[in-house]
Design a protein around this motif. Structure first.
Motif, PDB file in Angstrom:
ATOM      1  N   ILE A 157      22.486 -38.894   2.262  1.00 56.95           N
ATOM      2  CA  ILE A 157      23.808 -38.596   2.826  1.00 56.95           C
ATOM      3  C   ILE A 157      24.571 -39.895   3.069  1.00 56.95           C
ATOM      4  O   ILE A 157      25.756 -40.018   2.740  1.00 56.95           O
ATOM      5  CB  ILE A 157      23.668 -37.788   4.135  1.00 56.95           C
ATOM      6  N   CYS A 158      23.880 -40.879   3.625  1.00 55.41           N
ATOM      7  CA  CYS A 158      24.511 -42.177   3.881  1.00 55.41           C
ATOM      8  C   CYS A 158      24.909 -42.860   2.575  1.00 55.41           C
ATOM      9  O   CYS A 158      25.968 -43.500   2.499  1.00 55.41           O
ATOM     10  CB  CYS A 158      23.569 -43.073   4.678  1.00 55.41           C
ATOM     11  N   ASN A 159      24.062 -42.739   1.545  1.00 55.79           N
ATOM     12  CA  ASN A 159      24.401 -43.303   0.234  1.00 55.79           C
ATOM     13  C   ASN A 159      25.725 -42.740  -0.277  1.00 55.79           C
ATOM     14  O   ASN A 159      26.579 -43.471  -0.798  1.00 55.79           O
ATOM     15  CB  ASN A 159      23.305 -42.992  -0.784  1.00 55.79           C
ATOM     16  N   ILE A 160      25.891 -41.432  -0.127  1.00 54.00           N
ATOM     17  CA  ILE A 160      27.120 -40.777  -0.581  1.00 54.00           C
ATOM     18  C   ILE A 160      28.317 -41.272   0.219  1.00 54.00           C
ATOM     19  O   ILE A 160      29.366 -41.622  -0.341  1.00 54.00           O
ATOM     20  CB  ILE A 160      26.980 -39.243  -0.464  1.00 54.00           C
ATOM     21  N   LEU A 161      28.176 -41.334   1.544  1.00 51.35           N
ATOM     22  CA  LEU A 161      29.284 -41.757   2.400  1.00 51.35           C
ATOM     23  C   LEU A 161      29.638 -43.225   2.182  1.00 51.35           C
ATOM     24  O   LEU A 161      30.814 -43.605   2.247  1.00 51.35           O
ATOM     25  CB  LEU A 161      28.928 -41.509   3.867  1.00 51.35           C
TER      26      LEU A 161
ATOM     27  N   ARG B 120      20.404 -34.415  15.088  1.00 48.59           N
ATOM     28  CA  ARG B 120      19.497 -35.550  15.183  1.00 48.59           C
ATOM     29  C   ARG B 120      20.306 -36.834  15.346  1.00 48.59           C
ATOM     30  O   ARG B 120      21.532 -36.850  15.217  1.00 48.59           O
ATOM     31  CB  ARG B 120      18.604 -35.659  13.953  1.00 48.59           C
ATOM     32  N   SER B 121      19.618 -37.920  15.595  1.00 45.14           N
ATOM     33  CA  SER B 121      20.263 -39.218  15.779  1.00 45.14           C
ATOM     34  C   SER B 121      20.096 -40.077  14.531  1.00 45.14           C
ATOM     35  O   SER B 121      19.371 -39.729  13.597  1.00 45.14           O
ATOM     36  CB  SER B 121      19.657 -39.940  16.985  1.00 45.14           C
TER      37      SER B 121
ATOM     38  N   ASP C  90      23.543 -29.627   7.138  1.00 42.76           N
ATOM     39  CA  ASP C  90      22.885 -30.932   7.170  1.00 42.76           C
ATOM     40  C   ASP C  90      23.848 -32.017   7.656  1.00 42.76           C
ATOM     41  O   ASP C  90      23.471 -32.905   8.418  1.00 42.76           O
ATOM     42  CB  ASP C  90      22.373 -31.299   5.770  1.00 42.76           C
ATOM     43  N   TYR C  91      25.074 -31.937   7.189  1.00 42.29           N
ATOM     44  CA  TYR C  91      26.102 -32.906   7.588  1.00 42.29           C
ATOM     45  C   TYR C  91      27.356 -32.115   7.916  1.00 42.29           C
ATOM     46  O   TYR C  91      27.759 -31.238   7.142  1.00 42.29           O
ATOM     47  CB  TYR C  91      26.384 -33.886   6.447  1.00 42.29           C
ATOM     48  N   PHE C  92      27.975 -32.408   9.071  1.00 42.26           N
ATOM     49  CA  PHE C  92      29.129 -31.578   9.415  1.00 42.26           C
ATOM     50  C   PHE C  92      30.086 -32.254  10.385  1.00 42.26           C
ATOM     51  O   PHE C  92      29.722 -33.137  11.161  1.00 42.26           O
ATOM     52  CB  PHE C  92      28.681 -30.230   9.982  1.00 42.26           C
ATOM     53  N   TYR C  93      31.337 -31.790  10.278  1.00 39.20           N
ATOM     54  CA  TYR C  93      32.404 -32.132  11.218  1.00 39.20           C
ATOM     55  C   TYR C  93      32.914 -30.810  11.757  1.00 39.20           C
ATOM     56  O   TYR C  93      33.484 -30.010  11.019  1.00 39.20           O
ATOM     57  CB  TYR C  93      33.505 -32.915  10.519  1.00 39.20           C
TER      58      TYR C  93
ATOM     59  N   GLN D 285      31.151 -37.158  13.597  1.00 32.88           N
ATOM     60  CA  GLN D 285      30.563 -36.363  12.522  1.00 32.88           C
ATOM     61  C   GLN D 285      29.044 -36.379  12.696  1.00 32.88           C
ATOM     62  O   GLN D 285      28.449 -37.436  12.939  1.00 32.88           O
ATOM     63  CB  GLN D 285      30.998 -36.925  11.165  1.00 32.88           C
ATOM     64  N   LEU D 286      28.429 -35.213  12.566  1.00 27.57           N
ATOM     65  CA  LEU D 286      27.057 -35.018  13.022  1.00 27.57           C
ATOM     66  C   LEU D 286      26.090 -34.692  11.889  1.00 27.57           C
ATOM     67  O   LEU D 286      26.493 -34.333  10.783  1.00 27.57           O
ATOM     68  CB  LEU D 286      27.028 -33.896  14.065  1.00 27.57           C
ATOM     69  N   ILE D 287      24.789 -34.782  12.216  1.00 28.87           N
ATOM     70  CA  ILE D 287      23.709 -34.536  11.264  1.00 28.87           C
ATOM     71  C   ILE D 287      22.773 -33.494  11.863  1.00 28.87           C
ATOM     72  O   ILE D 287      22.334 -33.630  13.017  1.00 28.87           O
ATOM     73  CB  ILE D 287      22.916 -35.831  10.986  1.00 28.87           C
TER      74      ILE D 287
END
Length: 623
Positions: free
Chosen positions: A436-440, A146-147, A125-128, A422-424
């Motif tokens: 995910i954005c809340n966590i970051l 996705r964007s 889902d979220y990755f580097y 870093q991608l989604i």
């Protein structure tokens, strides 16, 4: 008479009571409205109806839980092949954000494993993923990722937007094609990289004094090491702004070569050394003439008025003439060219026979590192026979026009490609993306305490402060001394964001005396003074994706004709084969324009769609 008087008195009493009741009613009404207790009581008096009192009850809205919905989120970064499920940071974030963080025990730099995951359709889902089988744009265009829109960033991860706004060219990096407010991922933001000079000029201070060009000690700042056991070398290094003119430079090189500055009675010293232009040489060599080694930097030529690379920039001619003359006179020595230039540079400087040389601006900080002990000046004073040699580091000289420049390690904090984004995953819906954005936002931007916790670990466990928290250096705990549950790569659940450390560097130097080149430059206002701002900078962010793609193709074609011309002219100039450099320069420029440079200038360099460089808050932010 008495009855009439009694009636009159009775009437007056009744009127008085009525006025009193009305006054009390009005006073009470005003009091309720002003106090705003949440209950409104009003009295209305009419000629047809009695007074009516109404009471309105206001209920308190139930607090909404922003993390009510539960999400499972798969997560992949680099250096996590040894990930331990249920680690302290994972558990903290899962509880706070109502998620199950499924961290994959993978290393995003493992080319084969990353290719296998993508081929199998196993996309986190979220990755580097630095060693992904495709670059970020290809991943997006292939439907793998996705964007995220700028508005979503503003709503869900405002710290990212606020930090980017400080150097706003960041909003032009990694845009979805044809959009100006939608991105293929999160661009890395390394503020420290664009507030750092990779190289510096170093002079043998003892030699300088021996030939009559000493610097008053009150104008120098002493070095102080942070490496235990090497304190005896604090007296070997100093920092200063030399303010020596170009004529001074040439005279110093001459005296270093001819006047036996080391006092051994042998003619075996050189004023300086010439190296092929790289990020190691900017301040000491080409920066004296107003340009740097990087061909992405473009300049407005004072003669043609065109925006051009360094090889067509008129001061480049003067630079080549100076180097050639200095080599011919013997004031500059050169590397032999038989082995790698780095090895020959290490060997030559270690002889302590060159007075002026370029250095890595922070290499001497790591006095106990075998990787840095081979570089000057420490490769000199760490030798027993040279243990008392002293050196001064800084922007020491001015060029022929009275100026000098250097190149920052990064032109800005951002970047492109798989190592900088870093991608989604495409499977992530807006709800999960928001979480995910809340966590970051929490781990990266919510507070300095959280940033340190989720990037460097827990104070008292992973590190301790050398002095005042957040202003002093971190003393890290050795991995062997950590309990199992606290081991492993720490930078897992945060964005690649490095805030400015300028103020921390200055505070550390002022309070504890830990001076090195960059805090010296920042504290004395020398960073902005010497950092070069090009007219334009060749990059997709400044040109736009389509124009930059056209440039890449056109440049590859043009270079087939231009590179041999450029190399031949430089070789003949440095070897003294050009009798009249001014005449041949004009012919050289004509040849460049006729063989592709004119097209590059017209289509790209002078193109108004290619915007000028803007440093933003690069020189003012300190955090």
């Amino acid at each position: 008479m008495f009855k009439r008087l009694l009636c009159l008195v009775s009437l007056l009493v009744m009127l008085s009571m009525c006025f009193t009741l009305i006054g009390c009613s009005q006073s009470g009404e005003g009091s309720e409205e002003e106090t705003g207790t949440g209950t409104s009581t009003k009295a209305q008096t009419t000629t047809k109806k009695p007074v009516v009192t109404t009471t309105t009850q206001v209920t308190t809205a139930e607090e909404v839980n922003p993390f009510k919905d539960f999400y499972e989120i798969t997560w992949l970064t680099q250096l996590n092949a040894d990930w331990r499920e249920g680690r302290w940071d994972e558990l903290e974030l899962e509880e706070r954000f109502n998620v199950d963080l499924q961290v994959w025990a993978e290393d995003g730099r493992n080319t084969e494993r990353m290719a296998a995951l993508v081929a199998a359709g196993d996309i986190p889902d979220y990755f580097y993923m630095p060693q992904a089988p495709m670059q970020p744009y290809k991943m997006y265009e292939s439907g793998v990722t996705r964007s995220i829109t700028l508005q979503q960033m503003k709503d869900w991860i405002p710290g990212y937007v606020e930090s980017t706004a400080r150097i706003p060219i960041g909003f032009s990096y990694n845009l979805v094609s044809g959009k100006d407010d939608e991105y293929i991922g999160f661009t890395h933001n390394n503020m420290g990289g664009c507030q750092f000079f990779y190289d510096a000029t170093c002079i043998n201070l003892d030699w300088l004094e021996n030939v009559g060009y000493g610097i008053d000690e009150s104008e120098m700042t002493p070095f102080k090491t942070t490496v235990s056991g090497y304190e005896q070398y604090d007296d070997n290094l100093w920092f200063a702004e030399g303010n020596f003119s170009f004529d001074d430079l040439n005279e110093i090189m001459k005296r270093f070569t001819e006047d036996d500055p080391d006092g051994n009675g042998v003619d075996d010293t050189f004023g300086a050394m010439y190296m092929v232009e790289t990020q190691w040489t900017n301040m000491t060599q080409e920066g004296l003439f107003g340009f740097v080694h990087d061909l992405k930097y473009l300049y407005k030529d004072p003669v043609t008025g065109d925006i051009v690379p360094k090889y067509a920039y008129t001061p480049y001619k003067d630079y080549l003439a100076w180097v050639s003359d200095s080599i011919t006179k013997g004031y500059m020595t050169t590397l032999a060219g038989k082995e790698s230039w780095v090895l020959e540079y290490e060997q030559l400087t270690a002889t302590n026979k060159v007075g002026i040389f370029s250095i890595v601006s922070d290499g001497y900080i790591y006095l106990n590192s075998t990787s840095y002990q081979v570089f000057p000046p420490q490769n000199i004073f760490l030798q027993e026979k040279f243990k008392d040699e002293r050196f001064v580091i800084g922007p020491m000289f001015k060029g022929p026009d009275g100026k000098g420049v250097n190149m920052t390690y990064g032109i800005d904090p951002y970047g492109e490609g798989s190592y900088r984004v870093q991608l989604i995953g495409a499977q992530v819906d807006d709800g999960k993306l928001e979480r995910i954005c809340n966590i970051l936002q929490y781990t990266t931007f919510s507070s300095q305490e959280n940033y340190v916790r989720y990037n460097s670990g827990i104070e008292g466990v992973h590190f301790k402060w050398a002095g005042e928290p957040y202003k002093s250096n971190m003393i890290k705990t050795a991995v062997a001394d950590l309990a199992e549950e606290y081991r492993g790569q720490l930078k897992v659940f945060s964005l690649f964001y490095t805030p400015s450390t300028v103020q921390q560097q200055i505070d550390n130097a002022l309070k504890d005396g830990y001076w090195w080149f960059m805090p010296f430059m920042h504290y004395n206002g020398l960073f902005e003074k010497y950092a070069l701002n090009p007219e334009k900078h060749l990059s997709e962010a400044y040109m736009g994706r389509e124009l930059y793609a056209e440039y890449v193709d056109a440049n590859a074609t043009a270079n087939q004709e231009l590179n041999p011309i450029i190399a031949d002219f430089k070789s003949r100039a440095l070897s003294g084969q050009i009798a009249n450099l001014n005449t041949e320069w004009s012919e050289y420029i004509d040849q460049l324009y006729a063989n592709g440079l004119q097209k590059m200038v017209d289509d790209f360099y002078n193109n108004p769609s290619f915007v000028k460089y803007d440093p933003g808050e690069k020189f003012t932010m300190k955090d």
